[in-house]
Design a protein around this motif. Structure first.
Motif, PDB file in Angstrom:
ATOM      1  N   ARG A 143       1.064  -1.256   0.104  1.00  0.00           N
ATOM      2  CA  ARG A 143      -0.285   0.069  -0.154  1.00  0.00           C
ATOM      3  C   ARG A 143       0.257   1.017   0.245  1.00  0.00           C
ATOM      4  NH1 ARG A 143      -4.412  -0.851   4.508  1.00  0.00           N
ATOM      5  NH2 ARG A 143      -4.902  -1.634   2.721  1.00  0.00           N
ATOM      6  N   GLU A 144       1.779   0.845   0.837  1.00  0.00           N
ATOM      7  CA  GLU A 144       2.931   2.661   0.669  1.00  0.00           C
ATOM      8  C   GLU A 144       3.877   2.388  -0.152  1.00  0.00           C
ATOM      9  OE1 GLU A 144       4.494   6.237   2.327  1.00  0.00           O
ATOM     10  OE2 GLU A 144       2.430   5.073   3.075  1.00  0.00           O
ATOM     11  N   ARG A 145       3.940   1.666  -0.852  1.00  0.00           N
ATOM     12  CA  ARG A 145       4.573   1.268  -1.889  1.00  0.00           C
ATOM     13  C   ARG A 145       4.641   2.311  -3.120  1.00  0.00           C
ATOM     14  NH1 ARG A 145       5.726  -1.031  -6.908  1.00  0.00           N
ATOM     15  NH2 ARG A 145       3.683  -2.495  -6.383  1.00  0.00           N
ATOM     16  N   LEU A 146       2.710   1.500  -3.156  1.00  0.00           N
ATOM     17  CA  LEU A 146       1.926   2.326  -4.135  1.00  0.00           C
ATOM     18  C   LEU A 146       1.118   3.533  -4.002  1.00  0.00           C
ATOM     19  CD1 LEU A 146       0.197  -0.977  -5.530  1.00  0.00           C
ATOM     20  CD2 LEU A 146       1.294  -0.004  -6.485  1.00  0.00           C
ATOM     21  N   ARG A 147       1.301   3.723  -3.063  1.00  0.00           N
ATOM     22  CA  ARG A 147       0.636   5.599  -2.458  1.00  0.00           C
ATOM     23  C   ARG A 147       1.708   6.367  -3.223  1.00  0.00           C
ATOM     24  NH1 ARG A 147       1.424   9.468   1.115  1.00  0.00           N
ATOM     25  NH2 ARG A 147       3.354   8.038   1.866  1.00  0.00           N
ATOM     26  N   GLN A 148       3.068   6.153  -2.457  1.00  0.00           N
ATOM     27  CA  GLN A 148       4.301   6.455  -2.914  1.00  0.00           C
ATOM     28  C   GLN A 148       4.733   6.923  -4.362  1.00  0.00           C
ATOM     29  OE1 GLN A 148       6.381   8.407  -1.090  1.00  0.00           O
ATOM     30  NE2 GLN A 148       5.865   7.364   1.026  1.00  0.00           N
ATOM     31  N   LEU A 149       3.933   6.228  -5.210  1.00  0.00           N
ATOM     32  CA  LEU A 149       4.541   6.181  -6.723  1.00  0.00           C
ATOM     33  C   LEU A 149       3.285   6.973  -7.703  1.00  0.00           C
ATOM     34  CD1 LEU A 149       4.762   2.193  -8.201  1.00  0.00           C
ATOM     35  CD2 LEU A 149       6.624   4.183  -8.174  1.00  0.00           C
ATOM     36  N   ALA A 150       2.815   7.042  -7.107  1.00  0.00           N
ATOM     37  CA  ALA A 150       1.060   8.514  -7.676  1.00  0.00           C
ATOM     38  C   ALA A 150       1.206   9.173  -6.353  1.00  0.00           C
ATOM     39  CB  ALA A 150      -0.227   7.527  -6.172  1.00  0.00           C
ATOM     40  N   VAL A 151       2.518   9.445  -5.860  1.00  0.00           N
ATOM     41  CA  VAL A 151       2.829  10.784  -5.329  1.00  0.00           C
ATOM     42  C   VAL A 151       3.936  11.236  -5.344  1.00  0.00           C
ATOM     43  CG1 VAL A 151       4.140  11.751  -3.215  1.00  0.00           C
ATOM     44  CG2 VAL A 151       2.159  10.627  -2.254  1.00  0.00           C
ATOM     45  N   GLY A 152       4.401  10.752  -6.515  1.00  0.00           N
ATOM     46  CA  GLY A 152       5.027  11.045  -7.650  1.00  0.00           C
ATOM     47  C   GLY A 152       5.100  11.071  -8.545  1.00  0.00           C
ATOM     48  N   ALA A 153       3.760  10.600  -9.002  1.00  0.00           N
ATOM     49  CA  ALA A 153       3.010  11.061 -10.615  1.00  0.00           C
ATOM     50  C   ALA A 153       2.465  12.731 -10.001  1.00  0.00           C
ATOM     51  CB  ALA A 153       2.308  10.075 -10.482  1.00  0.00           C
ATOM     52  N   ALA A 154       1.993  12.393  -9.050  1.00  0.00           N
ATOM     53  CA  ALA A 154       1.690  14.093  -8.955  1.00  0.00           C
ATOM     54  C   ALA A 154       2.859  15.149  -8.664  1.00  0.00           C
ATOM     55  CB  ALA A 154       0.376  13.921  -7.300  1.00  0.00           C
ATOM     56  N   ARG A 155       3.784  15.168  -8.073  1.00  0.00           N
ATOM     57  CA  ARG A 155       4.680  15.450  -7.970  1.00  0.00           C
ATOM     58  C   ARG A 155       5.322  16.151  -9.302  1.00  0.00           C
ATOM     59  NH1 ARG A 155       6.059  17.462  -3.357  1.00  0.00           N
ATOM     60  NH2 ARG A 155       5.811  16.143  -1.407  1.00  0.00           N
ATOM     61  N   ARG A 156       5.350  15.002 -10.328  1.00  0.00           N
ATOM     62  CA  ARG A 156       5.692  15.500 -11.542  1.00  0.00           C
ATOM     63  C   ARG A 156       5.318  16.431 -12.194  1.00  0.00           C
ATOM     64  NH1 ARG A 156       7.923  10.150 -10.762  1.00  0.00           N
ATOM     65  NH2 ARG A 156       5.714   9.712 -11.796  1.00  0.00           N
ATOM     66  N   LEU A 157       3.280  15.365 -12.468  1.00  0.00           N
ATOM     67  CA  LEU A 157       2.414  16.965 -12.964  1.00  0.00           C
ATOM     68  C   LEU A 157       3.046  18.310 -12.440  1.00  0.00           C
ATOM     69  CD1 LEU A 157      -0.446  13.881 -13.228  1.00  0.00           C
ATOM     70  CD2 LEU A 157       0.666  14.721 -14.572  1.00  0.00           C
ATOM     71  N   MET A 158       2.807  18.310 -10.910  1.00  0.00           N
ATOM     72  CA  MET A 158       2.800  19.385 -10.587  1.00  0.00           C
ATOM     73  C   MET A 158       4.066  20.769 -11.057  1.00  0.00           C
ATOM     74  SD  MET A 158       2.134  18.891  -6.415  1.00  0.00           S
ATOM     75  CE  MET A 158       2.855  20.148  -5.708  1.00  0.00           C
ATOM     76  N   ASP A 159       5.079  19.741 -10.940  1.00  0.00           N
ATOM     77  CA  ASP A 159       6.191  20.468 -11.618  1.00  0.00           C
ATOM     78  C   ASP A 159       6.014  20.834 -12.997  1.00  0.00           C
ATOM     79  OD1 ASP A 159       7.649  19.657  -9.138  1.00  0.00           O
ATOM     80  OD2 ASP A 159       8.391  17.872  -9.997  1.00  0.00           O
ATOM     81  N   ALA A 160       5.276  19.910 -13.930  1.00  0.00           N
ATOM     82  CA  ALA A 160       5.181  20.281 -15.358  1.00  0.00           C
ATOM     83  C   ALA A 160       4.435  21.424 -15.214  1.00  0.00           C
ATOM     84  CB  ALA A 160       4.381  19.230 -16.030  1.00  0.00           C
ATOM     85  N   ALA A 161       3.488  21.926 -14.575  1.00  0.00           N
ATOM     86  CA  ALA A 161       2.115  23.098 -14.585  1.00  0.00           C
ATOM     87  C   ALA A 161       3.330  23.610 -14.378  1.00  0.00           C
ATOM     88  CB  ALA A 161       1.121  22.097 -13.791  1.00  0.00           C
ATOM     89  N   GLU A 162       3.612  24.034 -13.071  1.00  0.00           N
ATOM     90  CA  GLU A 162       4.884  25.175 -13.065  1.00  0.00           C
ATOM     91  C   GLU A 162       5.468  25.589 -14.003  1.00  0.00           C
ATOM     92  OE1 GLU A 162       5.997  26.265  -8.714  1.00  0.00           O
ATOM     93  OE2 GLU A 162       7.767  24.799  -9.570  1.00  0.00           O
ATOM     94  N   ARG A 163       6.219  24.906 -14.859  1.00  0.00           N
ATOM     95  CA  ARG A 163       6.998  24.971 -16.058  1.00  0.00           C
ATOM     96  C   ARG A 163       6.402  25.789 -17.084  1.00  0.00           C
ATOM     97  NH1 ARG A 163       9.510  19.909 -14.507  1.00  0.00           N
ATOM     98  NH2 ARG A 163       8.108  18.784 -16.497  1.00  0.00           N
ATOM     99  N   ALA A 164       5.086  24.889 -17.196  1.00  0.00           N
ATOM    100  CA  ALA A 164       3.730  25.953 -18.119  1.00  0.00           C
ATOM    101  C   ALA A 164       3.540  27.154 -17.677  1.00  0.00           C
ATOM    102  CB  ALA A 164       3.324  24.220 -17.840  1.00  0.00           C
ATOM    103  N   GLU A 165       3.595  27.021 -16.402  1.00  0.00           N
ATOM    104  CA  GLU A 165       2.906  29.136 -15.933  1.00  0.00           C
ATOM    105  C   GLU A 165       1.594  28.516 -15.980  1.00  0.00           C
ATOM    106  OE1 GLU A 165       4.591  32.072 -17.443  1.00  0.00           O
ATOM    107  OE2 GLU A 165       6.802  31.902 -16.519  1.00  0.00           O
ATOM    108  N   THR A 166       0.760  27.358 -15.981  1.00  0.00           N
ATOM    109  CA  THR A 166      -0.480  26.962 -15.921  1.00  0.00           C
ATOM    110  C   THR A 166      -1.127  26.653 -14.676  1.00  0.00           C
ATOM    111  OG1 THR A 166      -0.390  24.579 -16.097  1.00  0.00           O
ATOM    112  CG2 THR A 166      -0.696  26.266 -18.418  1.00  0.00           C
ATOM    113  N   PRO A 167      -1.214  27.850 -13.178  1.00  0.00           N
ATOM    114  CA  PRO A 167      -1.380  27.461 -11.724  1.00  0.00           C
ATOM    115  C   PRO A 167      -3.111  26.964 -11.400  1.00  0.00           C
ATOM    116  CG  PRO A 167      -1.835  30.128 -12.743  1.00  0.00           C
ATOM    117  CD  PRO A 167      -1.240  29.083 -14.115  1.00  0.00           C
ATOM    118  N   THR A 168      -3.891  27.375 -12.537  1.00  0.00           N
ATOM    119  CA  THR A 168      -4.978  26.330 -12.637  1.00  0.00           C
ATOM    120  C   THR A 168      -5.091  24.661 -12.664  1.00  0.00           C
ATOM    121  OG1 THR A 168      -6.323  28.079 -13.060  1.00  0.00           O
ATOM    122  CG2 THR A 168      -7.566  25.952 -13.062  1.00  0.00           C
ATOM    123  N   VAL A 169      -4.246  24.204 -13.649  1.00  0.00           N
ATOM    124  CA  VAL A 169      -3.341  22.786 -13.817  1.00  0.00           C
ATOM    125  C   VAL A 169      -2.641  22.436 -12.489  1.00  0.00           C
ATOM    126  CG1 VAL A 169      -2.673  20.956 -15.159  1.00  0.00           C
ATOM    127  CG2 VAL A 169      -3.748  23.533 -15.889  1.00  0.00           C
TER     128      VAL A 169
END
Length: 871
Positions: free
Chosen positions: A164-190
């Protein structure tokens, strides 16, 4: 590399050798994220122990090939080896027999064949491997095996925790990468979207919270940023007895400070005192706008705020010095959303020191507002919106500008002039710059006849504004008309306060008195009509609406639209109700009319339109502060669209705003039930027992709602358990409550949902004998006859319902006839009756899917078309 190839590489005994079942069509799908179940008739994760062991075996094999010894140790740690091995062999045999011989492969080691089995965690990990983080998060419906347990294996629980923790951490990593991409693209809503997802996955992650706050602030939602912080801070205090870091607190403090100053381009005149207009008593307990009906109650979940008062002299006002102080006070930043053609009139401030003339300030603002709305050369915020905003705090110019989006504010005050006169001072202000656009010449009136001054004040103000905006409107601005008498207006003001508190009968008394004092003042009758609807007197409401329709010229445009809505409501015309609220919204954008429009759109099945309108409203401030029903509309729209994850997010926001409200808990339960999160539903039902009951909502109602939704979404066992809790809860009420009509009706409903037809029938027979006019009782007797295959009796009741010839049924009797037809197997008649009910005024039933009597229609295309969201 394909999903199947990845799995074969990881799990097959001879890496690279194809599975014996290569090319076979997958026959078994296993869902493990957010629970553990096999979609379809195989059943949910909760059930007999043998079934749970079979599901646990599938979960264990999802991680790859595993030896029989390990599997035995996980599943039967306390059993003798021979018995445990035999039990494992039986499970494997059953799985192969039920789902195909190649579902489980191997002998000494076992694994799942990816050509015969599909698992959501395989799809999740494949999406991550392919770099599709958004798809991965879509698949991650919740913690691995959420709510699943064996109870007799510590080894299995340890393995489960690790997975459970392994899979949760994988999901957390995905969310962080998507946040980083939105920050680079300057799309704060995303970015905010993915930051919210991270907060769900890791609620105590303060770094993620800080980024969420930043994204929300950058996307123009500082209120949302502050709500996210408040929720996090509360959780941190309750769970860990800690507070957020100094850096996070400083970030939030900056946003709060900016909200205080943003848009307040001019220091307001002495702010409106938060007190009832009829007695002058200063109080800091302002009843919420259309709240729960408790006089003097503050909004749930919102701290009480002391009302402060400042004094500005007439000399300062007359000299226009206030505009020069703007820069010094740092009040020049305003929201970009202020509408250049939108005007709001603030209530005039009483500076006479005489509380008996408090109502003059509102009367002056109302009369100017009505005059401006009649000219049609600008958007004018309705007087009702202004008053509702004033109930939730100071209604100064800056607050009104921000809350209503009006770039132009008309504000003023009135003073004693000598001992016998009152002087009105007025100015027109640009809220974006703080510049005084026009100072209206003062108007002086005798204290004994102040209405003379208000009439002249309106004409001068309208003429000044017309000259600024549209010289051609000058003639209209000088249109002569007289306000109501002062005594009549004071009665009206009192009635409106009682109406807002939902004291319908008290409001009617004062509205009637206002009209009796001045028969030319017809607006109070409109509110009498609406209040009559609330107390179940539609005939009286109808007669008043008919009278008002004959004197339409006396009503302002906003009130005319409201009259048209009322008339449409009384005749059951949902489309015209929708059109009338659209006109109200256009007359007063961003006001409570926007919410009413969203509600009417939802009642027509226009879920997307309802959500779009709701997005324009901040439910934490102004007219909707205290209106928990806002969250019902938003969650119901998502529910209708089948987007239950968004529904749940909206429900969480509603509970954040109203944590102790039974209805917002109900909205959360409904979403969780639709998602099949049985354990979470059970926990919320426990929480309902600790909440104070609402006059329209109880813990029993929450349990019945959970039962209906769980049943509708394929969780019959959990539905039965929730319904049993509801029945037990109602029967354990004190006798005075249990023997009352509401509780007896609820008990009858639970008996019906439990399939206890004879007991339910006795309950509704007693109720029908005590109230022969109640359609619901007769309807239940009809569906009970149909359930027991008493066809002649069911048809007789349906015919009786069809012969009902009274007004104001709004299609309720026809819907009961549709239920009876559906239970008797006549799907064509059932759908035809549902269509007829809609034409009779029955609102679009976004929750027809949860109606147990209509279950036979769910796969019927005409019914699906009827209940599908409209474009």
């Amino acid at each position: 590399m394909s999903l199947r190839a990845i799995y074969l590489e990881r799990a097959t005994p001879d890496r690279g050798r194809p599975s014996p079942a290569t090319g076979a069509v997958p026959v078994l799908r296993v869902c493990t994220l957010g629970g553990l179940h096999l979609p379809g008739p195989e059943g949910p994760a909760t059930g007999p122990a043998g079934q749970r062991k079979a599901l646990a075996l599938l979960a264990l094999l999802s991680a790859g090939r595993t030896s029989r010894d390990k599997l035995v140790g996980y599943l039967w740690p306390e059993s003798p080896d021979d018995r445990a091995r035999h039990a494992l062999s039986q499970l494997v045999y059953t799985l192969r027999k039920d789902h195909g011989e190649h579902v489980v492969l191997g002998t000494t080691e076992l694994w799942l064949d990816p050509a015969s089995v599909v698992l959501d965690i395989w799809e999740f990990e494949q999406a991550l491997k392919q770099g599709d983080d958004a798809r991965a998060l879509e698949l991650y419906q919740g913690p691995f095996l959420e709510g699943f347990f064996l109870g007799d294996s510590a080894e299995f629980e340890r393995w489960l925790d690790g997975q459970r923790e392994r899979l949760r951490q994988l999901a957390v990593g995905a969310a962080r990468r998507l946040m980083d991409a939105a920050e680079r693209a300057e799309t704060p809503t995303v970015g905010a979207r993915w930051a919210r997802r991270l907060a769900e996955l890791s609620p105590d992650d303060e770094d993620g919270l800080a980024r969420l706050i930043g994204f929300l602030d950058q996307s123009g939602d500082p209120a949302g940023a502050l709500r996210a912080y408040d929720h996090f801070a509360r959780m941190l205090l309750e769970d860990y007895e800690l507070e957020p870091s100094a850096e996070t607190r400083a970030l939030v403090a900056a946003i709060r400070a900016r909200r205080v100053t943003a848009g307040v381009a001019v220091p307001p005149l002495p702010p409106r005192r938060a007190r009832p207009l009829w007695d002058g008593e200063v109080t800091d307990e302002i009843a919420p706008a259309l709240g729960d009906g408790t006089p003097g109650a503050t909004s749930p979940g919102r701290p009480r705020r002391a009302v402060r008062r400042s004094h500005v002299t007439a000399a300062l006002l007359g000299a226009g010095i206030l505009a020069a102080t703007v820069g010094a006070l740092g009040l020049t930043d305003t929201p970009a959303s202020l509408g250049p053609d939108r005007i709001v009139v603030a209530p005039f401030v009483n500076e006479t020191g005489d509380s008996t003339v408090d109502a003059l300030g509102r009367l002056a603002a109302d009369w100017i507002t009505q005059g401006l709305s009649e000219t049609g050369f600008a958007e004018v915020v309705s007087a009702r919106t202004v008053r509702l905003l004033g109930r939730t705090g100071d209604a100064g110019a800056g607050v009104l500008a921000r809350a209503t989006g009006a770039a132009t504010v008309i504000e003023g005050a009135y003073y004693r002039a000598g001992t016998a006169d009152i002087t009105f001072h007025t100015r027109v202000v640009d809220a974006r710059t703080g510049r005084v656009l026009q100072a209206v010449p003062p108007v002086r009136a005798p204290s004994a006849a102040p209405l003379v001054g208000i009439g002249e004040l309106r004409q001068r103000t309208m003429a000044a504004l017309a000259a600024m905006r549209d010289p051609r409107a000058g003639g209209m601005a000088l249109h002569a008309s007289q306000p109501p008498t002062f005594e009549a207006y004071k009665e009206y003001a009192t009635g409106e306060e009682l109406f807002i508190r939902r004291d319908w009968r008290g409001a009617i008394e004062h509205f009637d008195r206002a009209f009796a004092l001045d028969s030319s003042f017809t607006l109070p009758l409109l509110w009498v009509s609406v209040a009559c609807i609330q107390i179940g007197q539609p005939a009286k409401a109808d007669s008043i609406a008919t009278f008002l329709n004959g004197v339409r010229e006396r009503l302002a445009p906003m009130d005319l639209a409201m009259l048209d809505w009322l008339a449409a409501y009384l005749r059951g015309d949902a489309v015209e109700r929708y059109r009338a609220t659209a006109r109200q919204r256009d007359l007063s954008p961003g006001s409570e009319a926007e919410y009413q429009f969203a509600l009417e759109a939802l009642r027509l099945g226009r879920a997307e339109e309802a959500l779009a309108a709701s997005a324009h409203i901040d439910p934490t401030i102004g007219a909707l502060s205290g209106r928990f029903e806002y969250w019902k509309t938003v969650t119901a729209a998502h529910h209708l669209l089948g987007d239950h994850r968004q529904e749940l997010r909206a429900a969480h926001r509603g509970r954040d705003q109203y944590p102790d409200n039974m209805h917002t808990l109900l909205y959360e339960v409904r979403a969780l039930a639709a998602l099949g999160r049985e354990r979470a539903v059970s926990e919320r039902l426990d929480a309902a027992l600790a909440l104070p009951p609402h006059r329209t909502g109880t813990a029993g109602l929450v349990m019945q709602t959970a039962a209906a939704e769980l049943r509708a979404h394929g969780h019959p066992a959990a539905a039965r358990a929730a319904n049993a809790r509801a029945l037990r809860w109602y029967r354990e009420r004190p006798a005075t409550e249990r023997d009352g009509v509401p509780a007896q009706v609820a008990i009858g409903r639970s008996l019906y949902l439990a399939g206890r037809w004879e007991e339910a029938e006795r309950s509704f027979e007693r109720l029908a004998a005590s109230d022969t006019a109640r359609v619901e009782y007769l309807g239940y007797l009809g569906v009970l006859a149909a359930q027991q295959n008493a066809v002649p009796a069911a048809m007789a009741i349906s015919d009786r319902l069809g012969r009902l010839d009274r007004r104001y049924l709004w299609g309720e009797h026809t819907v009961w006839r549709a239920r009876i037809a559906a239970l008797l197997g006549d799907r064509v008649a059932a759908v035809a009756l549902l269509r007829r009910a809609a034409g009779e005024g029955y609102r679009f039933a976004w929750n027809h899917h949860a109606d147990p009597d209509l279950e036979s229609l769910r796969d019927y295309p005409p019914f699906q078309t009827l209940t599908r969201p409209s474009e």
